[in-house]
Design a protein around this motif. Structure first.
Motif, short mmCIF file in Angstrom:
data_model
loop_
_atom_site.label_atom_id
_atom_site.label_comp_id
_atom_site.label_asym_id
_atom_site.label_seq_id
_atom_site.Cartn_x
_atom_site.Cartn_y
_atom_site.Cartn_z
N ALA A 32 -5.14 -1.08 0.16
CA ALA A 32 -5.03 0.18 0.90
C ALA A 32 -3.61 1.00 0.80
O ALA A 32 -2.73 0.52 0.25
N VAL A 33 -3.96 2.38 0.35
CA VAL A 33 -2.88 3.31 0.11
C VAL A 33 -2.95 4.33 1.45
O VAL A 33 -3.80 4.77 1.58
N VAL A 34 -1.76 4.33 2.09
CA VAL A 34 -1.59 4.90 3.35
C VAL A 34 -0.62 5.75 3.45
O VAL A 34 0.66 5.32 2.83
N ASP A 35 -0.63 6.90 4.00
CA ASP A 35 0.20 7.96 3.96
C ASP A 35 1.51 7.40 5.26
O ASP A 35 0.87 7.18 6.47
N ARG A 36 2.53 7.16 4.98
CA ARG A 36 3.56 6.66 5.90
C ARG A 36 3.70 7.54 7.04
O ARG A 36 3.76 7.11 8.23
N THR A 37 3.36 8.85 6.86
CA THR A 37 3.71 9.70 8.05
C THR A 37 2.53 9.52 8.98
O THR A 37 2.54 9.41 10.37
N VAL A 38 1.43 9.40 8.67
CA VAL A 38 0.02 9.20 9.28
C VAL A 38 0.22 8.06 10.10
O VAL A 38 -0.09 7.78 11.07
N ALA A 39 0.59 6.95 9.33
CA ALA A 39 0.66 5.64 10.02
C ALA A 39 1.85 5.62 11.28
O ALA A 39 1.54 4.94 12.20
N HIS A 40 2.74 6.59 11.18
CA HIS A 40 3.58 6.81 12.00
C HIS A 40 3.07 7.43 13.35
O HIS A 40 3.22 6.88 14.50
N PHE A 41 2.26 8.51 13.12
CA PHE A 41 1.57 9.05 14.16
C PHE A 41 0.50 8.36 14.80
O PHE A 41 0.07 8.71 16.01
N HIS A 42 -0.05 7.67 14.01
CA HIS A 42 -1.49 6.85 14.52
C HIS A 42 -0.97 5.26 14.41
O HIS A 42 -1.54 4.76 13.59
N PRO A 43 -0.58 4.71 15.15
CA PRO A 43 -0.09 3.25 15.08
C PRO A 43 -1.20 2.27 15.14
O PRO A 43 -0.93 1.22 14.76
N GLY A 44 -2.37 2.52 15.63
CA GLY A 44 -3.26 1.52 15.45
C GLY A 44 -3.85 1.49 14.17
O GLY A 44 -4.52 0.62 13.70
N LEU A 45 -3.52 2.35 12.93
CA LEU A 45 -4.07 2.40 11.92
C LEU A 45 -3.83 1.09 10.95
O LEU A 45 -4.62 0.56 10.43
N ILE A 46 -2.62 1.01 10.76
CA ILE A 46 -2.10 -0.40 10.08
C ILE A 46 -2.74 -1.55 10.67
O ILE A 46 -3.28 -2.68 9.84
N PRO A 47 -2.54 -1.91 12.05
CA PRO A 47 -3.26 -3.15 12.54
C PRO A 47 -4.69 -3.17 12.13
O PRO A 47 -5.34 -4.31 11.99
N ALA A 48 -5.47 -2.15 12.06
CA ALA A 48 -6.74 -2.20 11.95
C ALA A 48 -7.15 -2.38 10.49
O ALA A 48 -8.00 -3.28 10.16
N LEU A 49 -6.25 -1.95 9.58
CA LEU A 49 -6.36 -2.36 8.33
C LEU A 49 -5.98 -3.88 7.95
O LEU A 49 -6.58 -4.49 7.23
N GLU A 50 -4.86 -4.23 8.68
CA GLU A 50 -4.54 -5.74 8.50
C GLU A 50 -5.68 -6.81 9.03
O GLU A 50 -5.62 -7.84 8.43
N ALA A 51 -6.40 -6.32 9.72
CA ALA A 51 -7.28 -7.00 10.56
C ALA A 51 -8.56 -7.35 9.46
O ALA A 51 -9.24 -8.18 9.51
#
Length: 356
Positions: A32-51
């Motif tokens: 996954a390539v993720v915009d760091r700023t988007v991940a900050h505003f949407h804290p559920g994003l990284i956990p959903a990917l990690e799953a």
């Protein structure tokens, strides 16, 4: 049936819903390539990917400065372990989408790509159509998109909740790109937009439908039809570069459309009544910035720098001639070679923020 070769045209396959729901579509072991700023505003994003047990989650701060060879290398290195059958998912705006598209084409000579646009601009434009590119430096100026590929996404995920954190200016620049496609390709729809501006979901769906219809007929920009998507881009890219990318891409395209209307009217291709009406609608509808912004950017710019930027533009003809999309009516266009002498006659007015 044998799999399609890397870069082959694939019809758009869109899925609408929450990111948490759609992330379950992601194969385990993806990158996954993720915009760091988007991940900050949407804290559920990284956990959903990690799953989904990814091989790597690469965070990069989006923006034009990220659209370079260094970012591309970071993604390529992070994806080294990805197999040929693997998937690269990009969650971000157009700049990260561009970098990831190039990376997906190069990794193992082509891996699956999933685009998850997080800006309205990316949702209506760059996440669809297979194009990816990075910027290069030429004579001290940043030249947009000279090194790129075609690599069509296998899926597009449209997650409306990701647009909730967008600023007014980010919503404006996405709307500008959408209205651009409508004014060039669908006159009756543009007339309906004039009477009542569409809701965001309809705007996205209309724009993606129109762009997909063009890309299906001209997937690699060979027949010329796809050039319509470049309306406003020639001088838009010049203004963007002269601002050193302080002017956003969408706003630059909006100003570039005003320049294109001027060029078309001067060459007798765009009727004056059409140019007048479209310009006024672009101000009222998506909110294109005023001509004073053009003047501000051109006031100190040497005309030679503009000539160089136009010559470096990938849309130029074989002999370097400037090729522009010019309206012949609302919902109708032509691609024409524009002599340098023509746009130079408009330069004094543009530098003063005036309509020639």
């Amino acid at each position: 049936m044998s799999p399609l070769p890397p870069g082959a045209y694939k019809p758009a396959t869109d899925h609408w819903g929450s990111f948490t729901k759609l992330s379950k579509r992601l194969p385990e072991g993806s990158v996954a390539v993720v915009d760091r700023t988007v991940a900050h505003f949407h804290p559920g994003l990284i956990p959903a990917l990690e799953a989904r047990n990814p091989r790597a989650i690469i965070q990069i701060t989006g923006g034009e400065k990220a659209k370079n060879l260094a970012s591309l290398e970071k993604v390529l290195v992070g994806g080294i372990a990805l197999p040929r059958s693997g998937t690269l998912v990009v969650v971000g705006g157009g700049t990260l989408g561009d970098v990831a598209t190039v990376a997906a084409h190069l990794l193992k000579r082509g891996v699956r790509l999933v685009q998850v646009p997080t800006t309205l601009l990316a949702a209506v434009d760059s996440s669809l159509g297979g194009k990816g590119a990075v910027d290069l430096i030429s004579r001290g100026n940043v030249v947009k998109n000279p090194a790129g590929v075609f690599h069509y996404a296998d899926e597009g995920w449209i997650c409306p909740e990701l647009f909730a954190s967008l600023s007014e200016s980010q919503l404006r620049e996405g709307a500008i790109e959408a209205w651009k496609m409508v004014v060039c390709l669908d006159g009756p729809l543009f007339r309906r937009y004039m009477r009542k501006a569409p809701e965001l979901k309809k705007l996205v769906k209309d724009a993606r439908r129109l762009k997909e219809s063009v890309c299906a007929q001209d997937p690699y920009e060979q027949t010329g039809l796809r050039r319509v998507l470049n309306f406003g881009h020639s001088f838009g890219h010049v203004l963007e570069s002269l601002s050193r990318f302080k002017l956003s891409h969408g706003d630059a395209v909006g100003l570039g459309m005003l320049c294109a209307l001027d060029v078309g009217r001067t060459m007798g291709i765009t009727p004056a009544s059409v140019a007048d009406e479209v310009e006024q609608v672009l101000y009222r509808g998506p909110g294109v910035l005023g001509r004073d912004r053009i003047a501000h950017l051109l006031r100190r710019a040497p005309i030679g720098a503009v000539v160089d930027l136009l010559a470096a533009d990938k849309k130029a003809g074989k002999s370097g001639e400037l090729r522009m999309v010019l309206l012949t009516g609302i919902g109708a266009f032509e691609v024409r070679d524009v002599p340098e002498a023509t746009w130079r006659t408009l330069w004094p007015a543009w530098k003063q923020g005036l309509r020639p």
